[in-house]
Scaffold this active site. Structure first.
Site, mmCIF file in Angstrom:
data_model
loop_
_atom_site.group_PDB
_atom_site.id
_atom_site.type_symbol
_atom_site.label_atom_id
_atom_site.label_comp_id
_atom_site.label_asym_id
_atom_site.label_seq_id
_atom_site.Cartn_x
_atom_site.Cartn_y
_atom_site.Cartn_z
ATOM 1 C CB SER A 1 -0.966 -0.047 1.187
ATOM 2 O OG SER A 1 -2.041 0.841 1.015
ATOM 3 C CG ASP B 1 -2.159 16.069 15.253
ATOM 4 O OD1 ASP B 1 -3.374 15.781 15.197
ATOM 5 O OD2 ASP B 1 -1.601 16.458 16.298
ATOM 6 C CG HIS C 1 -5.572 -3.043 1.162
ATOM 7 N ND1 HIS C 1 -4.933 -2.735 -0.026
ATOM 8 C CD2 HIS C 1 -5.041 -2.209 2.112
ATOM 9 C CE1 HIS C 1 -4.054 -1.759 0.177
ATOM 10 N NE2 HIS C 1 -4.099 -1.427 1.460
#
Length: 304
Positions: free
Chosen positions: A120, A221, A282
């Site tokens: 990925s 964040d 996946h």
């Protein structure tokens, strides 16, 4: 202008800004945390580097790396991508930067080049490294991600999951077990992940922090702020090619690596082969590690 056109324009504006940052003010590479399975890497040895996906870590690859080492006798290095696991946190998170981090690791470990396996986000990192520094990449294996298209679930699911992770209250969690229980409870109650196995994968990111408290070791964040660049393969590499051996392994029940992307994939990687494990999604390497390993063994028997 309708709402969809406006949204596309906003996404393009964000991407344009991030690509400009990549070219003109990219920050120095960071020293990645890593774990070596098998012999120490060197310029004369067979070296493999495994790169995890978004919200993963080198720990996710422990068992697979051990199996790859056993099957190949190669030095297998699992790395934490920046903003994940034990690697440094940074405010930026673009694929050229991630590739530079891996390039620096190759140099640090005295490798002449490495065989890259990436899942990925880690797969796109490997692609960018191969396209930008092909002399450092002996071969490339990409697990269930494409440089051509982006699965809708990537855009829809991960931003929501990051928000749920950010909402976990670790206050009062004075042990790792309590912290992971708090995270698991919040994640399962959100409804985004409905299986304990799926939640277990995410809570592997919970650990002890520098101040001895417990919380998320990944930089949520930064990952949220840079999500548009994570979800999009950078266009700066259009027209570039990596001529080395390349293998894409897709999940038959996943839409991250559509078979229709093959012509576009081969425009970047002319030697690319696409293989699929029919019954998995996946996380191809985790859902059927035996099938994944057998495909790797066949590939490395010809290219390692």
């Amino acid at each position: 202008m309708d709402i969809m056109c406006w949204l596309r324009l906003q996404q393009y504006t964000i991407l344009k800004k991030s690509w400009k940052i990549d070219k003109t003010s990219r920050r120095p590479a960071v020293d990645l945390a890593y774990k070596i399975h098998g012999p120490s890497p060197s310029g004369s040895s067979k070296n493999i580097i495994a790169l995890h996906g978004l919200l993963g870590s080198k720990r996710n690859w422990d068992s697979m790396c051990k199996m790859i080492n056993s099957a190949t006798n190669a030095s297998v290095v699992a790395a934490d991508i920046r903003n994940h696991g034990d690697s440094p946190h940074n405010s930026t998170h673009t694929y050229p930067e991630l590739a530079s981090d891996v390039s620096q690791l190759i140099t640090k470990l005295s490798m002449n080049k490495a065989h890259i396996i990436g899942h990925s986000m880690g797969g796109r990192t490997g692609m960018v490294l191969a396209l930008s520094e092909p002399s450092k990449v002996a071969s490339l294996v990409v697990a269930d991600i494409s440089p051509v298209s982006t699965a809708g679930i990537l855009n829809d699911f991960f931003p929501k999951l990051i928000d749920v992770m950010k909402s976990v209250n670790f206050q009062g969690s004075d042990t790792l077990g309590k912290a992971r229980t708090a995270a698991k409870t919040t994640i399962l109650s959100s409804g985004l992940i409905d299986s304990p196995e799926g939640a277990a994968f995410i809570i592997m990111n919970v650990g002890q922090l520098a101040d001895k408290s417990y919380g998320w070791k990944c930089n949520l964040d930064a990952l949220k702020q840079n999500f548009v660049t994570i979800a999009t393969f950078p266009p700066d590499y259009n027209g570039k090619q990596y001529p080395g051996p390349t293998l894409f392994i897709g999940g038959g029940r996943s839409n991250y690596l559509p078979k229709t992307d093959e012509p576009g994939i081969k425009s970047y990687f002319p030697q690319a082969e696409l293989q699929y494990i029919p019954h998995v999604g996946h996380n191809v390497h985790a859902e059927d590690p035996t099938a994944f390993l057998n495909i790797l063994k066949d590939f490395f028997s010809k290219n390692l």
